[in-house]
Design an enzyme around this catalytic site. Sequence first.
Site, PDB file in Angstrom:
ATOM      1  CG  HIS A 156      -5.229   0.359  -9.669  1.00  0.00           C
ATOM      2  ND1 HIS A 156      -4.976   0.611  -8.345  1.00  0.00           N
ATOM      3  CD2 HIS A 156      -6.245  -0.532  -9.683  1.00  0.00           C
ATOM      4  CE1 HIS A 156      -5.786  -0.125  -7.590  1.00  0.00           C
ATOM      5  NE2 HIS A 156      -6.577  -0.831  -8.389  1.00  0.00           N
ATOM      6  CG  ASP A 364       2.424   6.946 -11.837  1.00  0.00           C
ATOM      7  OD1 ASP A 364       1.698   5.936 -11.830  1.00  0.00           O
ATOM      8  OD2 ASP A 364       3.547   6.986 -11.316  1.00  0.00           O
TER       9      ASP A 364
HETATM   10  P1  ADQ Z   1       2.612   1.474  -9.496  1.00  0.00           P
HETATM   11  O1  ADQ Z   1       2.906   1.795 -10.911  1.00  0.00           O
HETATM   12  O2  ADQ Z   1       3.218   0.219  -8.979  1.00  0.00           O
HETATM   13  O3  ADQ Z   1       1.063   1.426  -9.194  1.00  0.00           O
HETATM   14  P2  ADQ Z   1       2.934   3.482  -7.267  1.00  0.00           P
HETATM   15  O4  ADQ Z   1       1.589   4.082  -7.129  1.00  0.00           O
HETATM   16  O5  ADQ Z   1       4.030   4.455  -7.074  1.00  0.00           O
HETATM   17  O6  ADQ Z   1       3.159   2.780  -8.676  1.00  0.00           O
HETATM   18  O7  ADQ Z   1       3.071   2.355  -6.196  1.00  0.00           O
HETATM   19  C1  ADQ Z   1       4.275   1.690  -5.945  1.00  0.00           C
HETATM   20  C2  ADQ Z   1       4.180   1.077  -4.542  1.00  0.00           C
HETATM   21  O8  ADQ Z   1       5.212   0.110  -4.392  1.00  0.00           O
HETATM   22  C3  ADQ Z   1       4.377   2.110  -3.445  1.00  0.00           C
HETATM   23  O9  ADQ Z   1       3.564   1.786  -2.355  1.00  0.00           O
HETATM   24  C4  ADQ Z   1       5.867   1.972  -3.103  1.00  0.00           C
HETATM   25  O10 ADQ Z   1       6.180   2.282  -1.763  1.00  0.00           O
HETATM   26  C5  ADQ Z   1       6.106   0.503  -3.374  1.00  0.00           C
HETATM   27  N1  ADQ Z   1       7.486   0.337  -3.875  1.00  0.00           N
HETATM   28  C6  ADQ Z   1       8.028   0.861  -4.992  1.00  0.00           C
HETATM   29  N2  ADQ Z   1       9.321   0.523  -5.099  1.00  0.00           N
HETATM   30  C7  ADQ Z   1       9.602  -0.230  -4.017  1.00  0.00           C
HETATM   31  C8  ADQ Z   1      10.783  -0.874  -3.532  1.00  0.00           C
HETATM   32  N3  ADQ Z   1      11.946  -0.806  -4.186  1.00  0.00           N
HETATM   33  N4  ADQ Z   1      10.706  -1.558  -2.374  1.00  0.00           N
HETATM   34  C9  ADQ Z   1       9.533  -1.642  -1.712  1.00  0.00           C
HETATM   35  N5  ADQ Z   1       8.392  -1.052  -2.096  1.00  0.00           N
HETATM   36  C10 ADQ Z   1       8.430  -0.354  -3.239  1.00  0.00           C
HETATM   37  C11 ADQ Z   1      -0.141   1.454  -9.978  1.00  0.00           C
HETATM   38  C12 ADQ Z   1      -0.291   2.690 -10.847  1.00  0.00           C
HETATM   39  C13 ADQ Z   1      -0.180   3.934  -9.991  1.00  0.00           C
HETATM   40  C14 ADQ Z   1      -1.192   3.891  -8.852  1.00  0.00           C
HETATM   41  C15 ADQ Z   1      -1.149   2.582  -8.126  1.00  0.00           C
HETATM   42  C16 ADQ Z   1      -2.273   2.452  -7.112  1.00  0.00           C
HETATM   43  O11 ADQ Z   1       0.684   2.688 -11.893  1.00  0.00           O
HETATM   44  O12 ADQ Z   1      -0.385   5.099 -10.776  1.00  0.00           O
HETATM   45  O13 ADQ Z   1      -0.891   4.928  -7.931  1.00  0.00           O
HETATM   46  O14 ADQ Z   1      -1.217   1.477  -9.015  1.00  0.00           O
HETATM   47  O15 ADQ Z   1      -3.501   2.683  -7.702  1.00  0.00           O
END
Ligand code: ADQ
Length: 458
Positions: A156, A364
């Site tokens: 990921h 990311d």
């Molecule tokens: P993350 O580093 O966790 O994921 P991201 O892809 O942005 O980053 O996903 C975060 C998820 O959590 C989103 O669905 C977001 O809506 C939710 N989220 C974030 N903050 C929140 C909050 N305060 N309250 C509720 N929900 C919240 C890892 C990798 C990424 C990759 C994903 C999926 O680091 O690059 O995109 O996995 O593969």
Amino acid sequence: MSRLVVASNRVPNPRGSQPQAGGLAVALSGALRRNGGLWFGWNGQLSQTAVSRPRMDQAEGIDYATLPLSKDDYDDFYLGYSNAVIWPVFHFNLGAMSYERRYSEAYARVNDLFADALAPLVEPDDVIWVHDYHLMPMARELRERGVRQRIGFFLHIPFPDYDVLRAMPGHRRLLEDLCRYDLLGFQTENDRHAFEESASRAVGALVETSGVVRHRNRRLRTGVYPVGVDVDELADLSRRTLTAPRVRRLLDGLGERDLVVGVDRLDYSKGLEQRLRAVEALLQDYPHRRGHTVMMQIASPSRSSISEYADLRQRLEGLAGHINGSYGDLDWAPIHYLNRTFARGSLMGLYRAARVGLVTPLRDGMNLVAKEFVTSQDPDNPGVLVLSELAGAAAELEDAILVNPYDVDAIAAAINAALAMPLPERRRRHQRMMNRLRENAIDVWEKRFLDDLHWHIA
Ligand code: ADQ
């Protein structure tokens, strides 16, 4: 039809009501809900001693097999090798790496323990899909226990360039382990290429043709599968929650002001300091934005016992206070900074209410927030995404305003341009991004990966 077995470090509580702030949990719960199957991994709890017999549970058509981690394993495997070694290195941040020998020992130990627990649960027709950097040795471990079923792995997070990776103690072993899978999936072509380059330079793998790698006497496939979002569900959710009381209260409080929104786990890879500094630069360099723009940054705490994360939290609080103190007025604070998780519905409503989505990670793998923001917009009057060119999502979302996340002035200029962008251009960009998001929606991600895994050629 074969059963899907998913192994990931963290498995959400099947009966939990807490929202999940993590991309992997969001992506996988959808995949398993659609296919059914078994979800194996850590249940998020700590135990006095290591436990190797998983607890079985079932909810919404998904079987769960989960284990607690011992306190030592939590410290040395989870916080240690996974999040103080692999995470920073794979995000190109060697300065944040902190290595101890006991970390790599714990990483090997927990993967060994997990394989002991998972191997007896695997049935003859299963396909096994392992997720993310905590569990890279799982294919080797399972093979050593006689598991012959197909095993795929999806990363990921980004894959670093070889000259960065080679500074990480234990990298050769991990590359050897990755070569034991039948299929390796990456978020972008860049990541796949970086893996192939590293595997050929460090452990003698040979790239035979695009997507086929020979290592020792076997072949494995590699592929690019950008994680997507559930476009229809999110669009619907954002429409419905725009009128939810919580979102309404926020909008009422904003009045005529323009909302700029950022939502992230509180992590140094997300570029949060630069982002707040960019808002400061916006207020400094574009004085007409003062009093008229509100930045809402939601940063839910994660991995708080790693010092880098605790220090970052303090710096961000200081920075938000400093900017509000310097520019705020009796009836206006430019930055609303909140450390908590929100229900998904509220987030989507918030995205829809915003004029600008600010997604500026320093690196990311993908970044689902960028995709969620675009999907949540009103197609007739969409907001604008300002996106880091170093996020995996930038490969698909070329119609965002792309920025260098280290360049604070460039981000400020991009926010200003986003706020000034005429409606026809906003609509054009939004429409093109939505087309890409539909092509690569979440069900396409899982289907393409699983089709390729069934079809592997080892
Ligand atoms: P993350 O580093 O966790 O994921 P991201 O892809 O942005 O980053 O996903 C975060 C998820 O959590 C989103 O669905 C977001 O809506 C939710 N989220 C974030 N903050 C929140 C909050 N305060 N309250 C509720 N929900 C919240 C890892 C990798 C990424 C990759 C994903 C999926 O680091 O690059 O995109 O996995 O593969």
